[in-house]
Write a protein that holds these residues in place. Structure first.
Motif, PDB file in Angstrom:
ATOM      1  N   ASN A 119     -50.946 -19.342 -12.261  1.00  0.00           N
ATOM      2  CA  ASN A 119     -50.056 -18.215 -11.987  1.00  0.00           C
ATOM      3  C   ASN A 119     -48.760 -18.318 -12.785  1.00  0.00           C
ATOM      4  OD1 ASN A 119     -47.648 -17.103 -10.175  1.00  0.00           O
ATOM      5  ND2 ASN A 119     -49.476 -15.910  -9.708  1.00  0.00           N
ATOM      6  N   PRO A 120     -48.409 -17.304 -13.579  1.00  0.00           N
ATOM      7  CA  PRO A 120     -47.203 -17.368 -14.414  1.00  0.00           C
ATOM      8  C   PRO A 120     -45.896 -17.416 -13.610  1.00  0.00           C
ATOM      9  CG  PRO A 120     -48.725 -15.692 -15.222  1.00  0.00           C
ATOM     10  CD  PRO A 120     -49.203 -16.093 -13.873  1.00  0.00           C
ATOM     11  N   SER A 121     -45.822 -16.673 -12.513  1.00  0.00           N
ATOM     12  CA  SER A 121     -44.582 -16.625 -11.731  1.00  0.00           C
ATOM     13  C   SER A 121     -44.234 -17.997 -11.167  1.00  0.00           C
ATOM     14  CB  SER A 121     -44.701 -15.618 -10.588  1.00  0.00           C
ATOM     15  OG  SER A 121     -44.846 -14.304 -11.094  1.00  0.00           O
ATOM     16  N   LEU A 122     -45.240 -18.739 -10.724  1.00  0.00           N
ATOM     17  CA  LEU A 122     -44.992 -20.055 -10.131  1.00  0.00           C
ATOM     18  C   LEU A 122     -44.283 -20.983 -11.105  1.00  0.00           C
ATOM     19  CD1 LEU A 122     -45.361 -22.158  -7.864  1.00  0.00           C
ATOM     20  CD2 LEU A 122     -47.582 -22.716  -8.891  1.00  0.00           C
ATOM     21  N   VAL A 123     -44.756 -21.051 -12.345  1.00  0.00           N
ATOM     22  CA  VAL A 123     -44.106 -21.970 -13.281  1.00  0.00           C
ATOM     23  C   VAL A 123     -42.724 -21.463 -13.701  1.00  0.00           C
ATOM     24  CG1 VAL A 123     -46.077 -23.238 -14.189  1.00  0.00           C
ATOM     25  CG2 VAL A 123     -45.538 -21.006 -15.154  1.00  0.00           C
ATOM     26  N   GLU A 124     -42.501 -20.145 -13.630  1.00  0.00           N
ATOM     27  CA  GLU A 124     -41.148 -19.649 -13.894  1.00  0.00           C
ATOM     28  C   GLU A 124     -40.204 -20.107 -12.793  1.00  0.00           C
ATOM     29  OE1 GLU A 124     -40.346 -15.760 -15.174  1.00  0.00           O
ATOM     30  OE2 GLU A 124     -41.426 -16.091 -17.063  1.00  0.00           O
ATOM     31  N   TRP A 125     -40.673 -20.110 -11.547  1.00  0.00           N
ATOM     32  CA  TRP A 125     -39.857 -20.636 -10.444  1.00  0.00           C
ATOM     33  C   TRP A 125     -39.527 -22.108 -10.714  1.00  0.00           C
ATOM     34  CZ3 TRP A 125     -42.035 -18.910  -5.008  1.00  0.00           C
ATOM     35  CH2 TRP A 125     -42.221 -17.517  -4.992  1.00  0.00           C
ATOM     36  N   LEU A 126     -40.552 -22.865 -11.103  1.00  0.00           N
ATOM     37  CA  LEU A 126     -40.392 -24.306 -11.275  1.00  0.00           C
ATOM     38  C   LEU A 126     -39.621 -24.674 -12.542  1.00  0.00           C
ATOM     39  CD1 LEU A 126     -43.995 -25.415 -10.225  1.00  0.00           C
ATOM     40  CD2 LEU A 126     -41.898 -25.704  -8.889  1.00  0.00           C
ATOM     41  N   LYS A 127     -39.668 -23.801 -13.544  1.00  0.00           N
ATOM     42  CA  LYS A 127     -38.968 -24.057 -14.810  1.00  0.00           C
ATOM     43  C   LYS A 127     -37.533 -23.530 -14.806  1.00  0.00           C
ATOM     44  CE  LYS A 127     -41.796 -25.947 -17.990  1.00  0.00           C
ATOM     45  NZ  LYS A 127     -41.421 -26.963 -18.984  1.00  0.00           N
ATOM     46  N   SER A 128     -37.125 -22.891 -13.736  1.00  0.00           N
ATOM     47  CA  SER A 128     -35.780 -22.320 -13.689  1.00  0.00           C
ATOM     48  C   SER A 128     -34.712 -23.391 -13.904  1.00  0.00           C
ATOM     49  CB  SER A 128     -35.536 -21.641 -12.338  1.00  0.00           C
ATOM     50  OG  SER A 128     -34.178 -21.233 -12.228  1.00  0.00           O
ATOM     51  N   PRO A 129     -33.701 -23.086 -14.714  1.00  0.00           N
ATOM     52  CA  PRO A 129     -32.598 -24.038 -14.916  1.00  0.00           C
ATOM     53  C   PRO A 129     -31.606 -24.041 -13.756  1.00  0.00           C
ATOM     54  CG  PRO A 129     -32.207 -22.061 -16.212  1.00  0.00           C
ATOM     55  CD  PRO A 129     -33.562 -21.894 -15.588  1.00  0.00           C
ATOM     56  N   ILE A 130     -31.751 -23.068 -12.837  1.00  0.00           N
ATOM     57  CA  ILE A 130     -30.839 -22.971 -11.691  1.00  0.00           C
ATOM     58  C   ILE A 130     -31.619 -23.314 -10.429  1.00  0.00           C
ATOM     59  CG2 ILE A 130     -29.241 -21.496 -10.401  1.00  0.00           C
ATOM     60  CD1 ILE A 130     -29.064 -19.716 -12.911  1.00  0.00           C
ATOM     61  N   VAL A 131     -31.420 -24.511  -9.918  1.00  0.00           N
ATOM     62  CA  VAL A 131     -32.163 -24.998  -8.754  1.00  0.00           C
ATOM     63  C   VAL A 131     -31.215 -25.125  -7.563  1.00  0.00           C
ATOM     64  CG1 VAL A 131     -33.513 -26.914  -7.817  1.00  0.00           C
ATOM     65  CG2 VAL A 131     -33.818 -26.210 -10.206  1.00  0.00           C
ATOM     66  N   TYR A 132     -31.580 -24.514  -6.449  1.00  0.00           N
ATOM     67  CA  TYR A 132     -30.747 -24.552  -5.243  1.00  0.00           C
ATOM     68  C   TYR A 132     -31.195 -25.627  -4.253  1.00  0.00           C
ATOM     69  CZ  TYR A 132     -29.205 -19.979  -6.932  1.00  0.00           C
ATOM     70  OH  TYR A 132     -28.700 -18.959  -7.700  1.00  0.00           O
ATOM     71  N   ARG A 133     -32.474 -25.960  -4.303  1.00  0.00           N
ATOM     72  CA  ARG A 133     -32.966 -27.032  -3.432  1.00  0.00           C
ATOM     73  C   ARG A 133     -34.188 -27.671  -4.083  1.00  0.00           C
ATOM     74  NH1 ARG A 133     -33.272 -26.394   2.839  1.00  0.00           N
ATOM     75  NH2 ARG A 133     -31.127 -25.759   2.412  1.00  0.00           N
ATOM     76  N   ASN A 134     -34.255 -29.014  -3.988  1.00  0.00           N
ATOM     77  CA  ASN A 134     -35.369 -29.745  -4.589  1.00  0.00           C
ATOM     78  C   ASN A 134     -35.613 -31.001  -3.761  1.00  0.00           C
ATOM     79  OD1 ASN A 134     -37.361 -30.563  -6.387  1.00  0.00           O
ATOM     80  ND2 ASN A 134     -35.914 -31.517  -7.800  1.00  0.00           N
ATOM     81  N   SER A 135     -36.426 -30.866  -2.737  1.00  0.00           N
ATOM     82  CA  SER A 135     -36.647 -31.942  -1.771  1.00  0.00           C
ATOM     83  C   SER A 135     -37.599 -33.003  -2.330  1.00  0.00           C
ATOM     84  CB  SER A 135     -37.233 -31.350  -0.480  1.00  0.00           C
ATOM     85  OG  SER A 135     -37.540 -32.351   0.450  1.00  0.00           O
ATOM     86  N   ASN A 136     -37.137 -34.228  -2.352  1.00  0.00           N
ATOM     87  CA  ASN A 136     -37.975 -35.369  -2.762  1.00  0.00           C
ATOM     88  C   ASN A 136     -38.662 -35.139  -4.109  1.00  0.00           C
ATOM     89  OD1 ASN A 136     -37.451 -36.878  -0.364  1.00  0.00           O
ATOM     90  ND2 ASN A 136     -38.920 -35.586   0.730  1.00  0.00           N
ATOM     91  N   GLN A 137     -37.904 -34.657  -5.064  1.00  0.00           N
ATOM     92  CA  GLN A 137     -38.423 -34.427  -6.412  1.00  0.00           C
ATOM     93  C   GLN A 137     -39.643 -33.502  -6.424  1.00  0.00           C
ATOM     94  OE1 GLN A 137     -38.306 -37.907  -9.104  1.00  0.00           O
ATOM     95  NE2 GLN A 137     -36.312 -36.948  -9.232  1.00  0.00           N
TER      96      GLN A 137
END
Length: 241
Positions: A84-102
């Motif tokens: 899914n293209p949208s999923l990797v855009e979420w994950l590749k975003s340079p602006i991260v608000y939360r990232n639990s346990n890497q």
């Protein structure tokens, strides 16, 4: 933003594992008045998964200028298996608000090993063609910016054989440093000018569009046979946390 995410957790009884910004702010061409487009991946308490009641796999809400949309963990993993293209855009975003346990680093690593790059090329090609048509019809700069970003994503995928970054300037840098050809100066000049103004003439639109047909289609995929198993293991480990 953390306050809003915590509020969502309380309201829906979830734990947000990852949250990021998408849209113009993440793409690097937002205006001060641009909305915020927050995307997140969440899980429910373990007892919810052990019960017989159904639960929501998507959550959407809006508060003022902030639009939020989230996917439940297992849904996100299923979409990952489908490249899914949208999923990797979420994950590749340079602006991260939360990232639990890497969470981001683990999930994107699996995607990079498993994704069918040809699916991403088709996705960006459709967006590019659609926005070229809109730009020509309406004489607007914004759809042309979308078309340019899609073109650069295609060039990144086909030339470097990897999932592309989503920021416009990161795309240009990656292509110029690792690709076989440099990004056309017409495109670079257009993007730089669009940082300050959002108007362009029909002549400029056609000049930029003339640069967007120069890419090669990808012939091979990059899917690992271990991909589906890795997504499954990732979900199980996240639910154990």
């Amino acid at each position: 933003m953390n306050e809003l995410l915590t509020k969502l957790e309380r309201t829906y009884g979830i734990t947000i594992l990852y949250a990021s910004e998408v849209g113009s702010r993440a793409y690097g061409y937002h205006l001060p008045e641009s909305d915020y487009d927050v995307r997140f991946i969440y899980r429910f308490p373990t007892n919810t998964y052990l019960g017989i009641e159904s639960f929501s796999e998507t959550i959407s809400t809006r508060e003022g200028q902030i639009e939020c949309h989230g996917w439940e963990l297992r849904k996100a993993a299923r979409l990952g298996k489908k490249s899914n293209p949208s999923l990797v855009e979420w994950l590749k975003s340079p602006i991260v608000y939360r990232n639990s346990n890497q969470f981001k680093e683990q999930f994107i690593s699996i995607c990079e090993q498993s994704y069918e790059l040809s699916i991403l090329v088709l996705h960006y090609e459709q967006i590019m063609k659609k926005n070229i048509e809109i730009a020509r019809k309406k004489g607007k700069a914004k759809p042309l910016i979308h078309a340019v970003r899609s073109y650069l994503a295609i060039q990144n995928i086909t030339d470097i054989q990897t999932i592309p970054p989503i920021d416009l300037f990161d795309l240009i840098q990656a292509i110029n440093e690792k690709g076989s050809t440099l990004v056309d100066n017409t495109i670079i000049s257009f993007i730089q000018r669009m940082k300050n103004v959002r108007q362009c003439s029909s002549i400029e639109i056609e000049e930029v569009i003339s640069c967007l047909g120069k890419y090669k289609l990808i012939e091979s995929s990059k899917r690992s046979e271990k991909g589906p198993c890795q997504f499954q293991s990732f979900v199980v480990n996240q639910l154990k946390c």
